[in-house]
Write a protein that holds these residues in place. Structure first.
Motif, PDB file in Angstrom:
ATOM      1  N   PRO A 107       0.827  -1.214   0.000  1.00 54.16           N
ATOM      2  CA  PRO A 107       0.000   0.000   0.000  1.00 54.16           C
ATOM      3  C   PRO A 107       0.861   1.265   0.000  1.00 54.16           C
ATOM      4  O   PRO A 107       1.871   1.340   0.690  1.00 54.16           O
ATOM      5  N   GLU A 108       0.428   2.246  -0.790  1.00 53.92           N
ATOM      6  CA  GLU A 108       1.150   3.519  -0.866  1.00 53.92           C
ATOM      7  C   GLU A 108       0.242   4.671  -0.475  1.00 53.92           C
ATOM      8  O   GLU A 108      -0.860   4.805  -1.006  1.00 53.92           O
ATOM      9  N   LEU A 109       0.709   5.486   0.440  1.00 50.27           N
ATOM     10  CA  LEU A 109       0.038   6.727   0.788  1.00 50.27           C
ATOM     11  C   LEU A 109       0.618   7.867  -0.053  1.00 50.27           C
ATOM     12  O   LEU A 109       1.752   7.768  -0.537  1.00 50.27           O
ATOM     13  N   PRO A 110      -0.121   8.948  -0.263  1.00 46.37           N
ATOM     14  CA  PRO A 110       0.439  10.089  -0.999  1.00 46.37           C
ATOM     15  C   PRO A 110       1.726  10.583  -0.348  1.00 46.37           C
ATOM     16  O   PRO A 110       1.894  10.510   0.871  1.00 46.37           O
ATOM     17  N   ARG A 111       2.614  11.115  -1.154  1.00 46.48           N
ATOM     18  CA  ARG A 111       3.909  11.559  -0.642  1.00 46.48           C
ATOM     19  C   ARG A 111       3.784  12.682   0.381  1.00 46.48           C
ATOM     20  O   ARG A 111       4.685  12.890   1.204  1.00 46.48           O
ATOM     21  N   VAL A 112       2.678  13.428   0.345  1.00 45.69           N
ATOM     22  CA  VAL A 112       2.508  14.554   1.275  1.00 45.69           C
ATOM     23  C   VAL A 112       2.083  14.098   2.668  1.00 45.69           C
ATOM     24  O   VAL A 112       2.060  14.905   3.599  1.00 45.69           O
ATOM     25  N   SER A 139     -16.792  13.527   9.995  1.00 45.18           N
ATOM     26  CA  SER A 139     -16.418  13.880   8.628  1.00 45.18           C
ATOM     27  C   SER A 139     -15.326  12.933   8.141  1.00 45.18           C
ATOM     28  O   SER A 139     -14.399  12.600   8.885  1.00 45.18           O
ATOM     29  N   VAL A 140     -15.446  12.512   6.882  1.00 47.04           N
ATOM     30  CA  VAL A 140     -14.491  11.592   6.274  1.00 47.04           C
ATOM     31  C   VAL A 140     -14.123  12.118   4.892  1.00 47.04           C
ATOM     32  O   VAL A 140     -15.011  12.471   4.101  1.00 47.04           O
ATOM     33  N   LEU A 141     -12.827  12.168   4.617  1.00 46.59           N
ATOM     34  CA  LEU A 141     -12.332  12.526   3.292  1.00 46.59           C
ATOM     35  C   LEU A 141     -11.770  11.283   2.629  1.00 46.59           C
ATOM     36  O   LEU A 141     -10.893  10.617   3.187  1.00 46.59           O
ATOM     37  N   LEU A 142     -12.262  10.971   1.437  1.00 49.78           N
ATOM     38  CA  LEU A 142     -11.783   9.835   0.651  1.00 49.78           C
ATOM     39  C   LEU A 142     -10.972  10.375  -0.520  1.00 49.78           C
ATOM     40  O   LEU A 142     -11.440  11.243  -1.265  1.00 49.78           O
ATOM     41  N   VAL A 143      -9.754   9.853  -0.699  1.00 44.91           N
ATOM     42  CA  VAL A 143      -8.838  10.337  -1.732  1.00 44.91           C
ATOM     43  C   VAL A 143      -8.553   9.205  -2.712  1.00 44.91           C
ATOM     44  O   VAL A 143      -8.161   8.109  -2.309  1.00 44.91           O
ATOM     45  N   GLY A 144      -8.752   9.462  -4.008  1.00 45.44           N
ATOM     46  CA  GLY A 144      -8.463   8.463  -5.022  1.00 45.44           C
ATOM     47  C   GLY A 144      -9.562   8.392  -6.060  1.00 45.44           C
ATOM     48  O   GLY A 144     -10.663   8.914  -5.857  1.00 45.44           O
ATOM     49  N   PRO A 246     -13.721  16.178  -8.479  1.00 47.07           N
ATOM     50  CA  PRO A 246     -12.496  15.871  -9.235  1.00 47.07           C
ATOM     51  C   PRO A 246     -11.646  17.120  -9.402  1.00 47.07           C
ATOM     52  O   PRO A 246     -12.093  18.245  -9.125  1.00 47.07           O
ATOM     53  N   GLY A 247     -10.417  16.939  -9.855  1.00 51.43           N
ATOM     54  CA  GLY A 247      -9.534  18.073 -10.060  1.00 51.43           C
ATOM     55  C   GLY A 247      -9.032  18.697  -8.784  1.00 51.43           C
ATOM     56  O   GLY A 247      -8.575  19.841  -8.775  1.00 51.43           O
ATOM     57  N   VAL A 248      -9.089  17.950  -7.670  1.00 57.94           N
ATOM     58  CA  VAL A 248      -8.619  18.456  -6.381  1.00 57.94           C
ATOM     59  C   VAL A 248      -7.558  17.501  -5.835  1.00 57.94           C
ATOM     60  O   VAL A 248      -7.764  16.293  -5.787  1.00 57.94           O
ATOM     61  N   GLU A 249      -6.444  18.057  -5.415  1.00 57.46           N
ATOM     62  CA  GLU A 249      -5.307  17.253  -4.960  1.00 57.46           C
ATOM     63  C   GLU A 249      -5.046  17.471  -3.481  1.00 57.46           C
ATOM     64  O   GLU A 249      -5.133  18.593  -2.981  1.00 57.46           O
ATOM     65  N   LEU A 250      -4.737  16.389  -2.796  1.00 56.73           N
ATOM     66  CA  LEU A 250      -4.306  16.478  -1.400  1.00 56.73           C
ATOM     67  C   LEU A 250      -2.856  16.937  -1.382  1.00 56.73           C
ATOM     68  O   LEU A 250      -1.978  16.275  -1.934  1.00 56.73           O
ATOM     69  N   VAL A 251      -2.594  18.087  -0.740  1.00 53.89           N
ATOM     70  CA  VAL A 251      -1.231  18.620  -0.724  1.00 53.89           C
ATOM     71  C   VAL A 251      -0.657  18.720   0.681  1.00 53.89           C
ATOM     72  O   VAL A 251       0.512  19.077   0.857  1.00 53.89           O
ATOM     73  N   GLY A 252      -1.462  18.383   1.687  1.00 53.45           N
ATOM     74  CA  GLY A 252      -0.937  18.403   3.045  1.00 53.45           C
ATOM     75  C   GLY A 252      -1.949  17.879   4.038  1.00 53.45           C
ATOM     76  O   GLY A 252      -3.153  18.027   3.840  1.00 53.45           O
ATOM     77  N   VAL A 253      -1.452  17.231   5.085  1.00 49.09           N
ATOM     78  CA  VAL A 253      -2.325  16.755   6.154  1.00 49.09           C
ATOM     79  C   VAL A 253      -1.509  16.684   7.440  1.00 49.09           C
ATOM     80  O   VAL A 253      -0.364  16.230   7.438  1.00 49.09           O
ATOM     81  N   GLU A 254      -2.096  17.172   8.525  1.00 49.94           N
ATOM     82  CA  GLU A 254      -1.417  17.113   9.811  1.00 49.94           C
ATOM     83  C   GLU A 254      -2.450  16.956  10.918  1.00 49.94           C
ATOM     84  O   GLU A 254      -3.607  17.362  10.782  1.00 49.94           O
ATOM     85  N   SER A 255      -2.009  16.347  11.999  1.00 51.98           N
ATOM     86  CA  SER A 255      -2.893  16.117  13.134  1.00 51.98           C
ATOM     87  C   SER A 255      -2.968  17.368  13.989  1.00 51.98           C
ATOM     88  O   SER A 255      -1.976  18.068  14.193  1.00 51.98           O
TER      89      SER A 255
END
Length: 344
Positions: A107-112, A139-144, A246-255
């Motif tokens: 499994p690979e997570l996004p590099r960010v 709230s839940v965010l699904l990426v992919g 669509p057309g939206v990218e995850l560029v950062g996530v922090e706790s």
């Protein structure tokens, strides 16, 4: 959920249609061949395929589960490989004239996403274990944008309480179907794969970049079910508890002390926003990792100008390590069909 390949894509049929370990032999053995035929569908559920794989495993006494190969070296004098093997506390050395590497991908997570990932950030590989916690979130965010992302979205959509906000984003331009047209499927044929493997590395990179729709799209039937579900739940009026973008990218996530701070980039309009989510699920695929246990023989394995292993048509690696076969290597070496067991 349903496999995206027909039952002929079992463990053996592509190599030996008369094998006693085919999927048809399995349904015959459990007394369900007639029911399978009446069903008139070439596609089976993942649950059924898993049971088939267990049935095959039970018939192969040479399999050893819970066993780790820690090191592979080549004994020049004897002309054999020595494998350091660990099974729990037990250690042993296995000798072999041939080594077949089929460790697959991870499994690979996004590099960010930081390593280790913040609490609340998970991969689709563990979705069933995480589902109850996801449904309890606010709230839940699904990426992919692939099949796994669509399956997870549909499952959460059908199960979620009204108060759970569910967002689905992808950096792709659209939630696209898989291209399963007949001429496109010719690109999965052994003839095309052989042609692909003969190409220079730069040409293989260029071709792979344009073949996403052949293996990363979404089943059309599932897309239709998702659309119908979204339609039916808004018959009484608009709702704001679900979004697809669509057309939206995850560029950062922090706790943070109040969940996860997520930074998103809207690629078309060149704008970034920060949002808060309780949970983030990354259906962002799997990546190939060269097995560390092969490090002692790595210098013997031939690579091309882009770093991919050079393979012969039979799957053996070129170089001075005789009898090393690789299945499910990186797509750059084998094409987009690398992870397809039946085609291999």
């Amino acid at each position: 959920t349903t496999l995206q390949v027909p039952f002929l894509a079992d463990l053996v049929t592509g190599a030996d249609p008369t094998s006693p370990l085919s999927f048809l032999a399995y349904v015959k053995s459990i007394g369900r061949l007639y029911q399978f035929a009446v069903r008139e569908s070439a596609f089976v559920t993942r649950d059924q395929y898993n049971r088939y794989c267990q049935w095959v495993a039970d018939r192969l006494p040479s399999l050893a589960f819970g066993t780790r190969v820690e090191r592979v070296s080549f004994d020049e004098g004897a002309g054999v490989y020595r494998l350091d093997v660990a099974a729990g506390e037990h250690r042993s050395v296995v000798s072999a004239r041939n080594v077949v590497v089929g460790v697959g991908t991870t499994p690979e997570l996004p590099r960010v996403v930081p390593a280790p990932p913040p609490r609340g950030v998970t991969h689709s590989a563990t979705y069933l274990d995480d589902r109850d916690a996801l449904l309890r979130a606010r709230s839940v965010l699904l990426v992919g944008s692939g099949q796994s992302a669509a399956e997870i979205f549909y499952d959460l959509l059908c199960r979620k309480p009204d108060e759970l906000y569910l967002a689905w984003i992808t950096r792709a331009e659209r939630f696209a179907p898989m291209d399963d047209s007949k001429l496109a499927l010719e690109l999965a044929s052994p003839d095309y794969v052989a042609h692909f493997q003969r190409l220079p590395g730069a040409a293989r990179k260029r071709l792979l970049a344009g073949q996403d729709s052949l293996y990363r799209g979404i089943n059309r039937e599932l897309l239709a079910r998702i659309y119908d579900a979204l339609h039916d739940r808004t018959v009484a009026g608009p709702r704001s508890d679900v979004s697809l973008t669509p057309g939206v990218e995850l560029v950062g996530v922090e706790s943070t002390g109040r969940g996860l701070a997520v930074e998103l980039a809207a690629r078309d309009v060149g704008r970034r926003v920060r949002r808060r989510f309780d949970r983030v699920v990354c259906a962002t695929g799997y990546g190939y990792r060269f097995p560390r246990c092969l490090a002692p023989i790595d210098p013997r394995l031939e690579r091309d100008e882009v770093g991919a292993l050079r393979l012969r048509p039979d799957g053996s690696v070129r170089g001075t390590a005789p009898g090393v076969y690789v299945h499910n290597a990186e797509p750059l070496a084998q094409g987009f069909t690398a992870s397809d067991l039946s085609l291999g």
